[in-house]
Design an enzyme around this catalytic site. Sequence first.
Site, PDB file in Angstrom:
ATOM      1  N   ASN A 129     -37.662   4.271   5.586  1.00  0.00           N
ATOM      2  CA  ASN A 129     -37.321   5.410   4.734  1.00  0.00           C
ATOM      3  C   ASN A 129     -37.105   6.652   5.583  1.00  0.00           C
ATOM      4  O   ASN A 129     -37.813   6.879   6.574  1.00  0.00           O
ATOM      5  CB  ASN A 129     -38.458   5.677   3.733  1.00  0.00           C
ATOM      6  CG  ASN A 129     -38.130   6.834   2.795  1.00  0.00           C
ATOM      7  OD1 ASN A 129     -37.315   6.696   1.899  1.00  0.00           O
ATOM      8  ND2 ASN A 129     -38.768   7.980   3.013  1.00  0.00           N
ATOM      9  N   GLU A 182     -31.956   4.504   4.357  1.00  0.00           N
ATOM     10  CA  GLU A 182     -30.977   5.594   4.289  1.00  0.00           C
ATOM     11  C   GLU A 182     -30.215   5.806   5.590  1.00  0.00           C
ATOM     12  O   GLU A 182     -29.109   6.349   5.583  1.00  0.00           O
ATOM     13  CB  GLU A 182     -31.670   6.899   3.871  1.00  0.00           C
ATOM     14  CG  GLU A 182     -32.194   6.928   2.446  1.00  0.00           C
ATOM     15  CD  GLU A 182     -33.611   6.392   2.306  1.00  0.00           C
ATOM     16  OE1 GLU A 182     -34.172   6.466   1.203  1.00  0.00           O
ATOM     17  OE2 GLU A 182     -34.157   5.886   3.318  1.00  0.00           O
ATOM     18  N   ASP A 190     -39.373  27.935  -3.010  1.00  0.00           N
ATOM     19  CA  ASP A 190     -38.608  26.709  -3.203  1.00  0.00           C
ATOM     20  C   ASP A 190     -37.176  27.033  -3.606  1.00  0.00           C
ATOM     21  O   ASP A 190     -36.732  28.181  -3.527  1.00  0.00           O
ATOM     22  CB  ASP A 190     -39.292  25.803  -4.229  1.00  0.00           C
ATOM     23  CG  ASP A 190     -39.149  24.327  -3.854  1.00  0.00           C
ATOM     24  OD1 ASP A 190     -38.021  23.912  -3.525  1.00  0.00           O
ATOM     25  OD2 ASP A 190     -40.153  23.601  -3.874  1.00  0.00           O
TER      26      ASP A 190
END
Length: 418
Positions: free
Chosen positions: A130, A193, A244
């Site tokens: 991952n 990925e 964020d």
Amino acid sequence: MSVRKFLSSNTICVNEKIDVNSQYVTKLLSDDQNNTYHFKNMNGEAVGNLFSTRSKIAEAMKIEPSKIVKHLDDAIASPRPVKVIDEPEFKKNSIPVDLLSLPMPKYFPKDGGRYITSGVIVAEWNDVKNISFHRMMILGKNKIAVRLVPRHLYTMYTSAKAAGKELKISICIGTRPEVLLASAISLDYGINELEIASAMCESSFKQPLEVGKCDNGLLVPSETDYVMEGRITFSETDEGPFVDITGTYDIVRKQPVIEIDKIWTCDKPIFHLLLPGGNEHYLFMGLPREPVMLKTVRQAVPRTHAVRLTEGGCCWLHGVISITKNKEGDGKNAVMAAFTGHPSMKQVIIVDEDVDIFDDRQVEWAVATRFQGNRLITIADAAGSSLDPSAEGTTWKVGIDATRPLNIDKAAFTKAKL
């Protein structure tokens, strides 16, 4: 030298010495998000706004901006193997493990500390590989607090912890846009990925993504400026506050602690700074969602031409989609399919094929001239995004069908042309 080769002649160089705690970097990057800034004296070299527009991302991948979604979609459909090389670029130098000496800033005054914002974590557990983006707060010379949302890396970490083992990881900073995009794609657990990134590299450059082996056994992209080998430990600490994607402060949470064992660099490394709540943050978070939306909407409306998560909606909460209707009701079906393809979105506008969805003025013109409020589609009490500060557990979703009626002469809705 991954980052350096993406600097253009238009890059703005900042030669003065910069205090990493001053927020001066944040001001420059926030005030001018189109230009790339190269900071040459900030505990080393750093670069910000490197991929802050679709055009810059596309140019780095040698494609047109309008082809990014297809480029991603093709790679997701046909992953390609990576190529392991013996002498990766990131292993040119081994430097002392001292995170405090590296060129990473404290971005906003109330942040919990200095942050790694462009870090891609590579991990493997029980043969599952991952790579994923994570924000990381510096705790000391060799310790980092990492924000883990309940997705793939979290699953690996909790599985390793249940087996009584720390999870080996490598943190990559300053890597190719193909790797950055692949890191943000939401795929099934078990899909590697890096092979998505490799497919994009093969499509544009006719060669696979080259990777090298860290001392901990993990394979990471060869063209990476900094690679940090470490472990996600059993310890937890407070992480945050942190700004964020919405530009608002996220809360403090108990999060796992990473211990760094080794740091590698290429020759003349540059630290990639990703401005929290900035355009680059938007694009690398939102762009990988667009192929999923396109596929989902096309299942409902075959002639779906393009999708876009808008910068005004943080490339997360608002979207625009262009279609050609086959029948009345296709606009409404496109709205519902779009929310299925990206459940975090809370507003979507559907327009006809003659409207450029990348031009906000054209989109608003379509809403102004082709939409009436009695056709507003609302969905109450739906699951939305935890990043939306206005949500109260659930959210209201809004769909705007700004397409022309099929049973009325198009001329009444067509702009005059010379």
